[in-house]
Design a protein around this motif. Structure first.
Motif, mmCIF file in Angstrom:
data_model
loop_
_atom_site.group_PDB
_atom_site.id
_atom_site.type_symbol
_atom_site.label_atom_id
_atom_site.label_comp_id
_atom_site.label_asym_id
_atom_site.label_seq_id
_atom_site.Cartn_x
_atom_site.Cartn_y
_atom_site.Cartn_z
ATOM 1 N N ASP B 96 66.494 57.248 48.188
ATOM 2 C CA ASP B 96 66.106 55.883 48.543
ATOM 3 C C ASP B 96 64.832 55.878 49.389
ATOM 4 O O ASP B 96 63.994 54.992 49.244
ATOM 5 N N LEU B 97 64.712 56.860 50.293
ATOM 6 C CA LEU B 97 63.500 56.910 51.115
ATOM 7 C C LEU B 97 62.270 57.140 50.242
ATOM 8 O O LEU B 97 61.184 56.653 50.537
ATOM 9 N N ALA B 98 62.477 57.874 49.156
ATOM 10 C CA ALA B 98 61.338 58.191 48.299
ATOM 11 C C ALA B 98 61.101 57.098 47.258
ATOM 12 O O ALA B 98 60.144 57.153 46.498
ATOM 13 N N SER B 99 61.983 56.116 47.213
ATOM 14 C CA SER B 99 61.929 55.138 46.117
ATOM 15 C C SER B 99 60.754 54.182 46.195
ATOM 16 O O SER B 99 60.428 53.525 45.230
ATOM 17 N N ARG B 100 60.151 54.067 47.349
ATOM 18 C CA ARG B 100 59.069 53.103 47.582
ATOM 19 C C ARG B 100 59.526 51.663 47.396
ATOM 20 O O ARG B 100 58.715 50.745 47.359
ATOM 21 N N ASN B 101 60.832 51.463 47.272
ATOM 22 C CA ASN B 101 61.372 50.111 47.223
ATOM 23 C C ASN B 101 61.737 49.739 48.652
ATOM 24 O O ASN B 101 62.651 50.322 49.245
ATOM 25 N N ALA B 108 68.478 52.672 53.620
ATOM 26 C CA ALA B 108 68.633 54.091 53.954
ATOM 27 C C ALA B 108 68.317 54.336 55.426
ATOM 28 O O ALA B 108 69.059 55.048 56.125
ATOM 29 N N LEU B 109 67.241 53.716 55.906
ATOM 30 C CA LEU B 109 66.867 53.914 57.306
ATOM 31 C C LEU B 109 67.942 53.350 58.241
ATOM 32 O O LEU B 109 68.282 53.952 59.258
ATOM 33 N N HIS B 110 68.479 52.185 57.897
ATOM 34 C CA HIS B 110 69.531 51.617 58.741
ATOM 35 C C HIS B 110 70.751 52.532 58.774
ATOM 36 O O HIS B 110 71.397 52.674 59.805
ATOM 37 N N CYS B 111 71.042 53.132 57.633
ATOM 38 C CA CYS B 111 72.193 54.033 57.594
ATOM 39 C C CYS B 111 71.949 55.229 58.517
ATOM 40 O O CYS B 111 72.819 55.595 59.306
ATOM 41 N N ILE B 112 70.753 55.800 58.459
ATOM 42 C CA ILE B 112 70.451 56.935 59.351
ATOM 43 C C ILE B 112 70.544 56.472 60.805
ATOM 44 O O ILE B 112 71.126 57.150 61.656
ATOM 45 N N ALA B 113 69.994 55.306 61.090
ATOM 46 C CA ALA B 113 69.998 54.819 62.466
ATOM 47 C C ALA B 113 71.414 54.534 62.946
ATOM 48 O O ALA B 113 71.717 54.696 64.118
ATOM 49 N N ASN B 114 72.278 54.113 62.040
ATOM 50 C CA ASN B 114 73.648 53.802 62.454
ATOM 51 C C ASN B 114 74.495 55.047 62.627
ATOM 52 O O ASN B 114 75.326 55.114 63.523
ATOM 53 N N VAL B 115 74.296 56.025 61.743
ATOM 54 C CA VAL B 115 75.124 57.229 61.830
ATOM 55 C C VAL B 115 74.511 58.201 62.831
ATOM 56 O O VAL B 115 75.172 58.659 63.750
ATOM 57 N N GLY B 116 73.231 58.494 62.648
ATOM 58 C CA GLY B 116 72.504 59.313 63.620
ATOM 59 C C GLY B 116 73.089 60.690 63.848
ATOM 60 O O GLY B 116 72.939 61.238 64.933
ATOM 61 N N SER B 117 73.756 61.252 62.853
ATOM 62 C CA SER B 117 74.384 62.558 63.072
ATOM 63 C C SER B 117 73.317 63.655 63.061
ATOM 64 O O SER B 117 72.182 63.444 62.645
ATOM 65 N N GLU B 127 60.693 63.571 57.931
ATOM 66 C CA GLU B 127 60.259 62.572 56.953
ATOM 67 C C GLU B 127 59.920 61.234 57.618
ATOM 68 O O GLU B 127 58.927 60.573 57.267
ATOM 69 N N ILE B 128 60.740 60.846 58.571
ATOM 70 C CA ILE B 128 60.629 59.484 59.101
ATOM 71 C C ILE B 128 59.302 59.209 59.815
ATOM 72 O O ILE B 128 58.708 58.144 59.609
ATOM 73 N N PRO B 129 58.802 60.142 60.659
ATOM 74 C CA PRO B 129 57.489 59.858 61.270
ATOM 75 C C PRO B 129 56.420 59.589 60.228
ATOM 76 O O PRO B 129 55.554 58.733 60.425
ATOM 77 N N LYS B 130 56.502 60.279 59.071
ATOM 78 C CA LYS B 130 55.498 60.055 58.032
ATOM 79 C C LYS B 130 55.575 58.632 57.511
ATOM 80 O O LYS B 130 54.559 57.954 57.332
ATOM 81 N N THR B 137 53.046 51.583 54.297
ATOM 82 C CA THR B 137 54.436 51.207 54.524
ATOM 83 C C THR B 137 54.519 49.726 54.891
ATOM 84 O O THR B 137 53.715 49.228 55.676
ATOM 85 N N MET B 138 55.525 49.069 54.310
ATOM 86 C CA MET B 138 55.743 47.648 54.630
ATOM 87 C C MET B 138 56.128 47.483 56.100
ATOM 88 O O MET B 138 56.765 48.349 56.679
ATOM 89 N N ASP B 139 55.796 46.328 56.660
ATOM 90 C CA ASP B 139 56.088 46.102 58.071
ATOM 91 C C ASP B 139 57.569 46.260 58.398
ATOM 92 O O ASP B 139 57.941 46.907 59.365
#
Lengths: 231, 914
Positions: B96-101, B108-117, B127-130, B137-139
């Motif tokens: 999903d991160l690579a999907s450009r959608n 996907a980002l919200h999921c990482i932020a919520n789980v944060g494992s 990947e995320i800093p990039k 990247t969209m706002d």
């Protein structure tokens, strides 16, 4: 999309606890199709640009005074004159509970195990429900503080670190509730129950990783409508 | 519930169950989503769900938003560290991160932020800093990425190192989109706290952003104006970011001051709306601005203006504002610029104490009174606090008691006022008067001649009350026992009256108080020979001599015997007036700090002082007198010196020096943070106290003493966070070799350590035989949800069991020659690591434990030391010689001991020190 799980509707606490609190039940039942947040306090015509005001000042239900909560001793604010402020300041969790203590939303921004979550939920309910309109909207809670606001029968609570800005979160709650109200067109408690997955989306749009993510109602609603159009 | 609806419900359930049963056939996306959603709903109602995870993971790879969303929600709510699933989940997130959608990336980002494992941090921290700094990247994705990175940084800081993206992140503060700025400010604030240097440039950017917001018209920011307040949350965040730094350089500072003034000015303008939302948002910014002004503490003008603004809020009709104004003023009171301005509001604050309905507001008022107190208003504030104490909520009484006690002592001009205040405290809130408080009043009375007579008179009068608190009996008993003679001239307080008064309370008191009273009685025997008979009768009575409590019985027996056999002279010596207590910082202050939480090095110091007060016997007379009674030898024996073996040819160490060692608060270096445990370990070779380890969560302090082959070490664990540590388990790990030679005994500590609290653990140490390794202290605990594991080497080294030996030059050389066997000598030549300062070197050798022998070596530049290592099995004589070579910046160290291994180890340890 049809997503109202039938067996679960029957399990909704409104019905399950019917015997325990008839009065509340009848009130809630009569209002299930009507908004319970705002209509009682403000005719919608008065709300400029769809804004609504909180009913925190005028509780809907008679409040029974009980023993006052016992806050922990105060802690220093983590900043010293000319020193560098170091303490963490973030949202630890967000809870929406009704007066009976039933959780309508729980969003955790730090790790707790399940037992601990349940304990926190109960403690928050005990601490918040005994307070009345003359009290502040802030309660010290363990090593944190809770900023809360009551809308009709629901308590919106944000738990943050002690050195964080109280009023900013108090208004963040209101901002959030206004978005919910706009999104669900006069939101009521049962909207939150049955559209829980949408509520999570709203939360994630506005708060993420324990921080305020987006504060513009217009932007949030635009995004939410865009997402809804994908359904 | 009506029967119909029950039937309906059962039918719904039956359908659900049969659906679930039949679902081993492949479900289509919609049904899968529907059922996963139902499971989630059931879970949220409080029931356990133990299946459906796989279906949820399958949903992640759907191309439909709704299905993906439910899948991600299920994962976020029911996180499970099931390793197989984590791999699949991470895979889906990666796609999903690579999907450009942007929608899918957001999910996907919200999921990482919520789980944060940690697994997620490992997979995506790169990947995320990039994504965050990429130009296309969209706002909304940037917003999520910034906070997602923040979450990973908080959860696993080691996996999110500061990289070349930092400067580009800082420039997000200039972004067009205020939502992006809001999210980025949070990220930058957190990162800047850890790496202030890297993010320094954010200060000027934040100031100019803030300035643009503050000066904007209320409609300029459109979407971000909230009830006529421009971007209140962003303003607050920017002001918080600025609090990570000292005041900026003059150019930026001028601009910032303008902003802060503008914010203060706006507070004075008439409100643009009557809504509480308007004033709340405006004041949120105002309070944060005041917080920054207080933090900088450099603009007197702004500080005073802030104070005046808060003064207005003190009388505001909104409880929230009154509360926040009290809280905020507390910090202003500590600034020298605004202290006076704060003091002008004293009447309002006192009034708040009396009239506020919310206990937390009253508590803030107490805090503020405490903070604004100085010599000029101490009497008034203490009086107000005392009168509030009578009606105060139970929850805050103890704290008020401590505060009153501290203020009364700190600002006492007249110690009679101090004594009155403390006695009042005991009268009003005796149950909340902790031991520290009444210990302290006794310390002060004993140390001040001028107040002793008054104290005796006052406690005597206070004891007349028919019901008085046990703490008063303790203070009264102690003070009359010491100074009752000062008021015995008055027939109304004759010795016999004093005794009867105290004895009338005796039967109502608990055992420790009775024990104290028995000591008072024996002191009376010395002070007033005329009541000796009466007191002997009391001691002789069955209820004393045959008391079931062994402590009371022993005291009665011993005191009775002492009063019969001892001559007046001996009595006078044994029961002499207590010597003055060494002046030290109040232990009450330490207690208050402990209650308040933040644990720092100074707190550790406080804790030590508090404990050493106990070592001194506190104010309990019985301790001193009973031990004097049961041990006839001179006081040196108490320290165990009598058992010291005769030291070959040399005067024994002066007991005076040792006394100082035991009782003094030896200066523990307020150590700079040393990252390496080895470094810290080496620092402890020559000293016994200090901070052994410190990170963001935990501080470990040590205080230890050693005598002969025994030692005791106190380990202080300080929780620096505001969160409890759970399952806190420190363990001492010794290798088998070490275990045979060094015996360590310790008790487990409480498994929970509250936020800001400090716990201590005592370790009893015995050196059985000489040893080389050091034990390892391993600490494991849960902080938040994460497991923490820390290991440090515990500095118990062979040289701790050194006993210094003084000897004359010829003795030294005679012994030196006796130890001429090649195995007995170890020599090391090494480069100096520190400047070669004679005094420092001397101090190190003494700290190492050996005696430093002056005028022994013919070359005065050399250092010579001697001592004995005590172990249970043997005593090993040690001689050392250190020859500095200033030109070459080298040292030559020679050790000669009667055992090869000892020579080896001591040489290793000592050569690391120079």
């Amino acid at each position: 999309m049809h997503l109202e799980p039938e067996p679960c509707r029957r399990k909704s606490p409104v019905a399950r606890h019917a015997g325990k609190r008839d009065r509340l039940f009848s009130r809630l039942a009569s209002r299930t199709s009507k908004p319970i947040f705002f209509r009682t306090t403000i005719p919608s015509g008065l709300c400029a640009r769809g804004r609504v005001s909180s009913s925190a000042g005028s509780p809907l239900y008679p409040w029974v005074p009980q023993q006052l909560p016992e806050p922990e001793p105060p802690r220093s604010r983590g900043t010293g004159a000319a020193g560098v402020r170091t303490g963490v300041a973030m949202i630890r969790f967000i809870l929406i509970q009704n007066r009976a203590g039933k959780t309508r939303l729980a969003k955790w921004y730090m790790q707790f195990d399940d037992d601990e979550k349940q304990k926190l939920i109960e403690e928050v309910h005990a601490v918040v429900t005994v307070r009345d309109a003359k009290h502040t909207n802030f309660v010290e809670f363990r090593n944190f503080k809770i900023i809360y606001r009551r809308y009709a029968g629901l308590y919106f609570c944000i738990c943050v670190d002690v050195n964080d800005n109280n009023l900013a979160y108090l208004e963040a709650i209101h901002n959030f509730v206004e978005v919910l109200n706009e999104y669900f067109h006069n939101v009521c408690e049962l909207d939150l129950v049955f559209n829980f997955y949408k509520v999570y989306t709203v939360v994630d749009e506005m708060f993420l990783a324990g921080e305020i993510r987006e504060t513009s109602q217009t932007k949030v609603l635009k995004q939410l409508l865009m997402l809804q159009s994908l359904e | 519930m009506p029967a119909v609806s029950k039937g309906d419900g059962m039918r719904g359930l039956a359908v659900f169950i049969s659906d679930i049963r039949n679902c081993d056939k492949a479900l289509d996306g919609y049904s899968k989503k529907k059922y996963v959603c139902k499971l989630l709903f059931i879970f949220l109602l409080g029931h356990d769900i133990d299946f459906g995870h796989m279906e949820a993971v399958n949903l992640l790879s759907s191309n439909r938003y709704t299905e993906k969303q439910i899948g991600y929600l299920f994962i976020s709510v029911l996180v499970n560290s099931n390793s197989e699933l984590i791999r699949l989940i991470n895979n889906a997130i990666k796609n999903d991160l690579a999907s450009r959608n942007p929608t899918f990336m957001g999910l996907a980002l919200h999921c990482i932020a919520n789980v944060g494992s940690r697994e997620m941090a490992e997979a995506f921290a790169g990947e995320i800093p990039k994504i965050l700094v990429a130009g296309d990247t969209m706002d909304s994705v940037k917003q999520s990425a910034a906070l997602c990175l923040l979450r990973l940084h908080r959860a696993s800081p080691d996996l999110v190192p500061v990289g070349d993206w930092t400067s580009r992140v800082v420039h997000l503060l200039n972004d067009q989109h205020l939502g992006v700025v809001t999210a980025a400010t949070s990220l930058i604030t957190t990162l800047a706290q850890k790496n202030p240097e890297e993010f320094k440039t954010s200060v000027s950017l934040a100031v100019s952003r803030l300035s643009r917001i503050v000066t904007s018209a209320s409609t300029d920011l459109q979407d971000y104006t909230y009830y006529f307040v421009p971007a209140p949350w962003l303003s607050v965040k920017l002001l918080r970011l600025l609090q990570c730094y000292p005041p900026p350089d003059p150019a930026v500072r001028g601009r910032l001051t303008e902003c802060l003034e503008a914010i203060l000015n706006k507070a004075q303008e008439p409100p643009k709306s009557k809504k509480v939302q308007h004033s709340n948002a405006k004041n949120a910014v105002l309070f944060e601005a005041i917080s920054l002004v207080t933090h900088h503490d450099s603009e007197p003008n702004l500080l005073v203006r802030a104070c005046n603004q808060l003064g207005q809020f003190l009388q505001h009709r909104e409880t929230n504002l009154r509360y926040l104004a009290l809280e905020s003023m507390c910090t202003l009171a500590s600034s020298e610029f605004s202290h006076e301005a704060v003091k002008t509001h004293i009447e309002t604050v006192i009034n708040a104490l009396k009239t506020e309905r919310d206990v937390s507001v009253r508590q803030r008022a107490v805090d503020l009174l405490y903070a604004m107190c100085d010599r000029s208003n101490a009497q008034q504030i203490v009086a107000e606090m005392l009168s509030y104490l009578e009606t105060a909520d139970y929850s805050i009484r103890e704290e008020i008691v401590l505060k009153v006690a501290i203020l009364a002592e700190k600002y006492a001009v007249d110690y009679t006022w101090y004594v009155d205040t403390i006695l009042n405290l005991i009268r009003i809130a005796g149950d909340y008067v902790s031991e520290e408080v009444w210990y302290r009043v006794i310390q002060i009375v004993i140390n001040r001649d001028d107040v002793q007579g008054y104290a005796a008179k006052t406690v005597f009068e206070a004891l007349q009350a028919p019901a008085c608190h046990e703490n008063l009996v303790k203070v009264g008993g102690y003070i009359l026992g010491e100074f009752g003679n000062l008021i015995a001239g008055d027939p109304r307080s004759s010795p016999l009256t004093q005794f009867h008064l105290l004895h009338s309370k005796f039967h109502l008191c608990s055992v420790p108080t009775r024990a104290l009273l028995l000591s008072t009685y024996i002191k009376f025997v010395n002070l007033f020979p005329e009541v000796k008979g009466t007191i002997q009768d009391v001691l002789r009575s069955d209820s004393q001599l045959k008391n079931a409590d062994v402590e009371l019985q022993q005291r009665a027996v011993e005191y009775l015997r002492l009063s019969t056999v001892a001559s007046t002279d001996i009595l006078a010596t044994v029961l002499e007036e207590m010597p003055p207590f060494p002046e030290r910082e109040s232990s009450i202050l330490a207690k208050l700090k402990k209650k308040k939480g933040p644990s720092t090095v100074t707190d550790l110091e406080e804790a030590k002082r508090e404990r050493s007060a106990d070592v001194n016997g506190g104010p309990e007379p019985a301790l001193a007198s009973t031990s004097a009674v049961s041990t006839p030898s001179p006081s040196a024996d108490l320290l165990g010196l009598g058992a010291a073996p005769p030291v070959p040819a040399g005067p024994p160490p002066s007991s005076g020096g040792l006394l100082v060692d035991v009782f003094s608060d030896s200066p523990s270096a307020a150590a700079p943070l040393a990252p390496g445990s080895e470094d810290n370990f080496a620092r402890f070779v020559c000293k016994n106290n200090g901070v052994l380890f410190e990170n963001q969560l935990l501080q470990i302090g040590l205080k230890s003493e050693f005598r002969q082959n025994l030692g005791r070490m106190f380990i202080f664990y300080g929780n620096k966070t505001s969160t409890q540590f759970l399952n806190f388990t420190p363990t001492l790990i010794c290798s088998d070799d070490l275990q045979a030679n060094l015996s360590l005994q310790t008790k487990p500590v409480d498994p929970t350590v509250d936020g800001g609290a400090q716990v201590q653990q005592a370790v009893n140490i015995e050196c059985v035989s000489d040893f080389t390794e050091a034990p390892v202290l391993n600490i494991q605990f849960r902080y938040g949800g994460t497991f923490q594991n820390v290991s440090v080497k515990l500095p118990i080294t062979l040289n701790k069991f050194f006993q210094p030996t003084e000897m004359a030059s010829q003795d030294f050389f005679q012994r030196w020659k006796q130890l001429s066997n090649p195995q007995q000598e170890v020599q090391s030549i090494f480069k100096a690591k520190h400047p070669m300062d004679t005094e420092v070197t001397k101090a190190k050798i003494i700290g190492f434990g050996s005696a430093l022998l002056e005028e022994v070596d013919p070359n005065p530049a050399n250092f010579v030391g001697a001592g004995i290592i005590h172990t249970r099995t043997a005593q090993i004589g040690c001689l050392l010689r250190l020859e500095p070579n200033l030109q070459a910046q080298m040292y030559r160290l020679t050790l000669r001991t009667s055992r090869e291994t000892v020579s080896q180890r001591l040489c290793e340890l000592l050569s690391e020190q120079f």
